[in-house]
Design an enzyme around this catalytic site. Structure first.
Site, short mmCIF file in Angstrom:
data_model
loop_
_atom_site.label_atom_id
_atom_site.label_comp_id
_atom_site.label_asym_id
_atom_site.label_seq_id
_atom_site.Cartn_x
_atom_site.Cartn_y
_atom_site.Cartn_z
N LYS A 156 45.32 50.14 29.91
CA LYS A 156 46.42 49.23 30.26
C LYS A 156 47.76 49.78 29.84
CE LYS A 156 44.37 44.68 30.71
NZ LYS A 156 44.42 43.29 30.23
N LYS B 21 33.82 47.61 41.04
CA LYS B 21 33.55 46.19 40.92
C LYS B 21 34.64 45.39 41.65
CE LYS B 21 32.77 43.12 37.13
NZ LYS B 21 32.70 42.92 35.68
N LYS C 87 40.06 41.20 40.59
CA LYS C 87 41.15 40.31 40.98
C LYS C 87 42.49 41.00 40.83
CE LYS C 87 40.88 37.70 36.65
NZ LYS C 87 41.44 36.57 35.95
#
Ligand code: TRP
Length: 340
Positions: free
Chosen positions: A112, A205, A208
């Site tokens: 991140k 995967k 979102k």
């Protein structure tokens, strides 16, 4: 006494059928056998900048989606993290027993932080021009969420396994420094539902935060959009379903169908073996819509009265606060902080 389950979901991005099949559907079952606390983790969301108006709307949206999915506020507690002040309070105390090296090693932190630096480079935004300390502290806050309620079980995806391991390390370190205080949650993740992959890239995967909205079917996507996304899903160069040689895209579509329909393997095989991909996709879309449409109808009913969701969240916070405050009080006493 029932064991306690805690899980958190971030109010960012769009919840999709992968979140539903992989987690929320399982939560709905768990609520009958465990004392469940489900938390919208808004303090985690702000570890990267969020537009304030959007964040506020998102928190209520997530809460309403959980209710529409079947979380029953009479038996499970649905809360917002920042609404129970003890989360942030305990996080600080745990920060003080967490070696900085443990946090710098977290793979999610490294990823991140790198992502955020790239964004800053491209957008040249001086105001946001550094990685916030909150990103480093993120896992300590997550540990606080869990340890605050002495949760035994924490149903999360594998991407959160390292954070859960860290939670155990922090709990053990605190317990050995100050005496037994925290339940150390189980590492074994309960086998959760289906692992749904991206429609446009079945190697990843369903996410979102994916760049392309074609990767996922959002729980609030208009049915026509949902159908279009499924019809465009990546398959492979074979013409038809061959159960002895399934490519990842086709396997993913079958997995989605099976997770919604709950058909057994042999029925899946009998029904789909030899079907052309176009027909497969049509059936998958129909199956998904047959669940999505009534779900969205419930969502509309729930959100028609904004005071309803607010009331659920208020009573959730009231129900869990005594547990949280008890833990904070014990921690204060153990650490020698001031209590009356
Ligand atoms: N970090 C989790 C995620 O991104 C969300 C989360 C925050 C969480 N606190 C938690 C999950 C506590 C389980 C328990 O998915």
């Amino acid at each position: 006494m029932k064991q306690r389950v805690f899980s958190g979901v971030q109010p960012s991005g769009h919840l999709h059928i992968g979140n539903y099949l992989g987690a929320i559907k399982n939560f709905v079952k768990l609520q009958h056998d465990y004392e469940c606390i489900f938390c919208v983790v808004d303090l985690h969301a702000i570890t990267v900048y969020q537009d304030p108006a959007e964040l506020k709307a998102k928190i209520l949206e997530i809460a309403a989606l959980f209710l529409a999915a079947g979380i029953d506020p009479k038996i499970a507690s649905l809360i917002v993290q920042s609404d129970v002040a003890a989360h942030a309070e305990l996080a600080w105390m745990l920060t003080c027993v967490t070696p900085i090296g443990w946090l710098q090693r977290m793979t999610q932190f490294k990823a991140k932080a790198a992502q955020w630096r790239d964004k800053i480079d491209t957008e040249q935004d001086d105001q946001l021009a550094s990685v916030g300390d909150g990103l480093l502290q993120y896992p300590v806050l997550m540990a606080a969420d869990i340890l605050l309620y002495q949760a035994h079980i924490v149903p999360v995806g594998d991407d959160q396994a390292q954070h859960l391991e860290l939670t155990r390390d922090i709990a053990q370190r605190f317990n050995s420094l100050y005496g037994d205080t925290f339940v150390v949650p189980a590492t074994k993740l309960p086998s959760v539902g289906a692992r749904v992959m991206g429609l446009d890239d079945p190697a990843k995967k369903m996410s979102k935060s994916a760049q392309s909205a074609n990767s996922y079917v959002g729980l609030l996507d208009p049915p026509a959009t949902a159908k279009k996304k499924i019809m465009r899903a990546v398959t492979d160069t074979q013409p038809a379903v061959d159960f002895d040689n399934l490519g990842p895209g086709v396997q993913n579509l079958l997995g989605i169908f099976q997770a919604f329909s709950e058909w057994p393997d042999d029925r899946m095989r009998n029904h789909f073996h030899g079907k052309r991909y176009g027909d497969l996709k049509k059936e998958v879309a129909e199956m998904v819509l047959s669940h999505l449409e009534p779900f969205q109808e419930r969502y509309r009913q729930i959100t028609a009265d904004p005071s309803y969701v607010a009331g659920v969240l208020r009573s959730g916070a009231e129900r869990v606060s005594p547990i949280a405050n008890d833990t904070v009080r014990t921690v204060k006493q153990r650490m020698g902080l001031y209590t009356e």
